[in-house]
Design an enzyme around this catalytic site. Structure first.
Site, PDB file in Angstrom:
ATOM      1  N   LYS A  19      -3.754  33.328  72.786  1.00  0.00           N
ATOM      2  CA  LYS A  19      -4.331  32.561  73.903  1.00  0.00           C
ATOM      3  C   LYS A  19      -4.764  31.176  73.438  1.00  0.00           C
ATOM      4  O   LYS A  19      -4.440  30.167  74.071  1.00  0.00           O
ATOM      5  CB  LYS A  19      -5.507  33.351  74.487  1.00  0.00           C
ATOM      6  CG  LYS A  19      -6.183  32.686  75.675  1.00  0.00           C
ATOM      7  CD  LYS A  19      -6.881  33.704  76.551  1.00  0.00           C
ATOM      8  CE  LYS A  19      -8.203  34.185  76.003  1.00  0.00           C
ATOM      9  NZ  LYS A  19      -9.245  33.151  76.020  1.00  0.00           N
ATOM     10  N   SER A  20      -5.500  31.112  72.326  1.00  0.00           N
ATOM     11  CA  SER A  20      -6.000  29.814  71.843  1.00  0.00           C
ATOM     12  C   SER A  20      -4.838  28.863  71.551  1.00  0.00           C
ATOM     13  O   SER A  20      -4.884  27.676  71.885  1.00  0.00           O
ATOM     14  CB  SER A  20      -6.801  30.010  70.552  1.00  0.00           C
ATOM     15  OG  SER A  20      -7.962  30.740  70.808  1.00  0.00           O
ATOM     16  N   ARG A  24      -3.538  25.210  73.509  1.00  0.00           N
ATOM     17  CA  ARG A  24      -3.429  23.962  72.746  1.00  0.00           C
ATOM     18  C   ARG A  24      -2.022  23.396  72.813  1.00  0.00           C
ATOM     19  O   ARG A  24      -1.825  22.178  72.863  1.00  0.00           O
ATOM     20  CB  ARG A  24      -3.872  24.212  71.295  1.00  0.00           C
ATOM     21  CG  ARG A  24      -5.415  24.345  71.176  1.00  0.00           C
ATOM     22  CD  ARG A  24      -5.819  25.097  69.932  1.00  0.00           C
ATOM     23  NE  ARG A  24      -7.252  25.083  69.684  1.00  0.00           N
ATOM     24  CZ  ARG A  24      -8.148  25.901  70.268  1.00  0.00           C
ATOM     25  NH1 ARG A  24      -7.762  26.802  71.148  1.00  0.00           N
ATOM     26  NH2 ARG A  24      -9.443  25.806  69.963  1.00  0.00           N
ATOM     27  N   GLY A  91     -12.950  29.285  79.406  1.00  0.00           N
ATOM     28  CA  GLY A  91     -13.852  28.410  78.655  1.00  0.00           C
ATOM     29  C   GLY A  91     -13.075  27.417  77.809  1.00  0.00           C
ATOM     30  O   GLY A  91     -13.465  26.249  77.676  1.00  0.00           O
ATOM     31  N   ARG A 119     -21.481  29.288  82.330  1.00  0.00           N
ATOM     32  CA  ARG A 119     -21.382  29.166  80.861  1.00  0.00           C
ATOM     33  C   ARG A 119     -21.909  27.806  80.376  1.00  0.00           C
ATOM     34  O   ARG A 119     -21.777  26.806  81.072  1.00  0.00           O
ATOM     35  CB  ARG A 119     -19.947  29.437  80.428  1.00  0.00           C
ATOM     36  CG  ARG A 119     -19.616  30.892  80.739  1.00  0.00           C
ATOM     37  CD  ARG A 119     -18.285  31.307  80.268  1.00  0.00           C
ATOM     38  NE  ARG A 119     -18.185  31.298  78.824  1.00  0.00           N
ATOM     39  CZ  ARG A 119     -17.053  31.513  78.176  1.00  0.00           C
ATOM     40  NH1 ARG A 119     -15.947  31.733  78.854  1.00  0.00           N
ATOM     41  NH2 ARG A 119     -17.027  31.504  76.867  1.00  0.00           N
ATOM     42  N   ASP A 311     -14.485  37.350  69.273  1.00  0.00           N
ATOM     43  CA  ASP A 311     -13.919  37.965  70.483  1.00  0.00           C
ATOM     44  C   ASP A 311     -13.630  39.450  70.290  1.00  0.00           C
ATOM     45  O   ASP A 311     -13.374  40.166  71.260  1.00  0.00           O
ATOM     46  CB  ASP A 311     -12.630  37.247  70.892  1.00  0.00           C
ATOM     47  CG  ASP A 311     -12.900  35.821  71.365  1.00  0.00           C
ATOM     48  OD1 ASP A 311     -14.055  35.511  71.720  1.00  0.00           O
ATOM     49  OD2 ASP A 311     -11.953  35.014  71.374  1.00  0.00           O
ATOM     50  N   ARG A 342     -22.111  39.830  76.478  1.00  0.00           N
ATOM     51  CA  ARG A 342     -21.462  40.973  75.824  1.00  0.00           C
ATOM     52  C   ARG A 342     -22.429  41.806  74.986  1.00  0.00           C
ATOM     53  O   ARG A 342     -22.057  42.901  74.565  1.00  0.00           O
ATOM     54  CB  ARG A 342     -20.265  40.495  74.986  1.00  0.00           C
ATOM     55  CG  ARG A 342     -19.110  40.034  75.858  1.00  0.00           C
ATOM     56  CD  ARG A 342     -17.903  39.589  75.060  1.00  0.00           C
ATOM     57  NE  ARG A 342     -16.832  39.172  75.963  1.00  0.00           N
ATOM     58  CZ  ARG A 342     -15.794  38.422  75.586  1.00  0.00           C
ATOM     59  NH1 ARG A 342     -15.692  38.000  74.329  1.00  0.00           N
ATOM     60  NH2 ARG A 342     -14.861  38.090  76.457  1.00  0.00           N
TER      61      ARG A 342
HETATM   62  C1  S3P Z   1     -11.729  29.810  71.535  1.00  0.00           C
HETATM   63  C2  S3P Z   1     -12.897  29.745  70.827  1.00  0.00           C
HETATM   64  C3  S3P Z   1     -13.943  30.782  70.904  1.00  0.00           C
HETATM   65  C4  S3P Z   1     -13.422  32.075  71.488  1.00  0.00           C
HETATM   66  C5  S3P Z   1     -12.603  31.840  72.716  1.00  0.00           C
HETATM   67  C6  S3P Z   1     -11.406  30.962  72.410  1.00  0.00           C
HETATM   68  C7  S3P Z   1     -10.758  28.708  71.407  1.00  0.00           C
HETATM   69  O1  S3P Z   1     -14.993  30.313  71.728  1.00  0.00           O
HETATM   70  O2  S3P Z   1     -14.496  32.934  71.774  1.00  0.00           O
HETATM   71  O3  S3P Z   1     -12.134  33.074  73.258  1.00  0.00           O
HETATM   72  O4  S3P Z   1      -9.601  28.862  71.870  1.00  0.00           O
HETATM   73  O5  S3P Z   1     -11.122  27.676  70.862  1.00  0.00           O
HETATM   74  P1  S3P Z   1     -16.190  29.397  71.155  1.00  0.00           P
HETATM   75  O6  S3P Z   1     -15.625  28.111  70.738  1.00  0.00           O
HETATM   76  O7  S3P Z   1     -17.148  29.265  72.306  1.00  0.00           O
HETATM   77  O8  S3P Z   1     -16.777  30.174  70.024  1.00  0.00           O
END
Ligand code: S3P
Length: 424
Positions: A19-20, A24, A91, A119, A311, A342
């Protein structure tokens, strides 16, 4: 959805793209000159929110089953969107895009779903404002909706109070538009996908210890990005493989970046039988994971490993509930500000299944080994809660009903199909 105890869990699974990294790839592709091709992109709702936001800013993105093509327009090619940007439940979209919007010559408003609007955004409002952007939380509560008025930005050295890749990445992305180098220092190192991928696109990002440094105004060029499988999605199959008697699972092509692999270290330290096969080191490291049923014991999880498994803590809680002895989780206050709180959700739901678990200010204490029993579990519209309890239900006596189970579409649309396949 209703689940029964599993008596069989065997086979192979390929989890969807990270996902991350998928987020990007779209963002950096939009800011690059030329076309970016993304293979194994995660077709989850969060990443589709990112695509939607960039389309609204004039970027043409072709989403086909074979690949994603992003026709980038360069660092200064985004257009003012005609409407509010909707980041949905994501987020990562909200915070990273804010860093990009901070450097534009137009004003934007962005908002998301009920969870996103709760958030904390002060963590990005503060550094981006110090760089020169004008950011207003429209409800005055430091949450979205945010109005972001871009401006010529200044390079800063920001010391973040939280180890957060979203905060770090937002600042680095704003740093693309700054008048000088930009530095971010965090308490412990968070995931570094932005740093790795920005460099592949032609940016100059260096890291030293817990500080990341970016040089402004690079020429970014479209790339071919291969997205590895998401270790955060693999985590549910790792746990099921370890916990279900007789289980043996091969999880193919999983990203094992050391800023993300805490789940492997913790599972092994708990006594888990996990073998890394076929380890590859091109760009983001990947491996196939062979997981076999194991007898687990409790451990303490604290300090710099926490951001590398943040996560995965909900599913680690399930592993701890089934382990002999006590598991102590500390330094994880960030759990309170994820898609749900959580700490509270895990404590309430695992207690309802018969586990001895107590919440603390920054984690939880789990006295494992008591048998779990089925009950009704509310996902709180949090994808990782739904998936964690789907796994818990496979080892619990009786049947377990998960309400709001469809929320897995955020990060793993075929999760239940993949889980059920290994049970037959
Ligand atoms: C993420 C960073 C993390 C993670 C989120 C994805 C990212 O959050 O919990 O699921 O893609 O950079 P935080 O940066 O708030 O720790």
């Amino acid at each position: 959805m209703i689940f029964q105890k599993a008596h069989h869990f065997k086979g192979e699974v390929t989890v969807p793209g990270d996902k991350s990294i998928s987020h990007r790839a779209v963002m950096f592709g939009a800011l690059a000159e030329g076309t970016t091709e993304v293979l194994n992109f995660l077709q989850g709702a969060d990443c589709l929110s990112t695509i939607d936001c960039f389309r609204k800013m004039g970027i043409s993105i072709e989403n086909t089953p074979a690949h994603i093509l992003i026709h980038g327009k360069g660092l200064h090619g985004l257009q003012k969107p005609a409407s509010i940007l909707d980041t949905g439940n994501s987020g990562t979209t909200t915070r990273l895009i804010s860093g990009i919007l901070a450097g534009q010559s137009f004003e934007t408003t962005l908002t998301g779903d009920a969870s996103i609007r709760k958030r904390p955004m002060r963590r990005i409002i503060e550094p981006l404002s110090l760089m020169g952007a004008e950011i207003t939380s429209l409800q005055g509560n430091d949450c979205a909706p945010l109005r972001i008025k871009g401006a010529p930005l200044h390079g800063i050295h920001y010391h973040s109070r939280v180890a957060s890749a979203q905060v770090k990445s937002a600042i680095l992305l704003a740093g693309l538009y700054a008048d000088d180098i930009t530095k971010v220092t965090e308490p412990t190192v968070s995931r570094n996908h932005s740093e790795i991928m920005l460099n592949c696109f032609g940016a100059q990002v260096h890291t030293k210890g817990t500080t990341a440094v970016i040089h402004p105004e690079p020429a970014l060029h479209g790339q071919k990005v291969y997205v590895p499988g998401d270790i955060s999605s693999a985590a549910y199959f790792i746990a099921a493989g370890l916990l279900i008697p007789g289980a043996e699972v091969l999880i193919r092509n999983v990203g094992i970046n050391p800023t993300r692999d805490g789940i492997l270290k913790v599972a092994q330290a708990m006594g888990g039988n996990i073998t890394l096969l076929n380890v590859r080191h091109d760009g983001e490291p990947t491996a196939d994971l062979l997981v076999k049923h194991s007898t687990l014991h409790g451990i303490t999880i604290e300090g710099p490993i926490i951001p590398t498994l943040i996560d995965e803590l909900p599913i680690i809680n399930i592993m701890a509930a089934c382990a002999e002895g006590t598991t102590l989780i500390k330094d994880a206050a960030e759990l309170k500000v994820k898609e749900s709180n959580r700490i509270d959700v895990m404590v309430n739901a695992l207690s309802a299944m018969g586990c001895d678990i107590t919440g603390t200010d920054d984690g939880m204490i789990i006295h494992g080994g008591k048998p779990l029993h089925g009950t009704v579990i509310d996902s709180h519209m949090d994808h990782r809660i739904a998936m964690s309890f789907a796994v818990a239900s496979l080892i619990a006596d009786g049947s377990t009903e998960i309400t709001g189970s469809d929320i897995v579409t955020i990060s793993y649309p075929n999760f239940y199909e993949d889980l059920h396949r290994l049970m037959h």
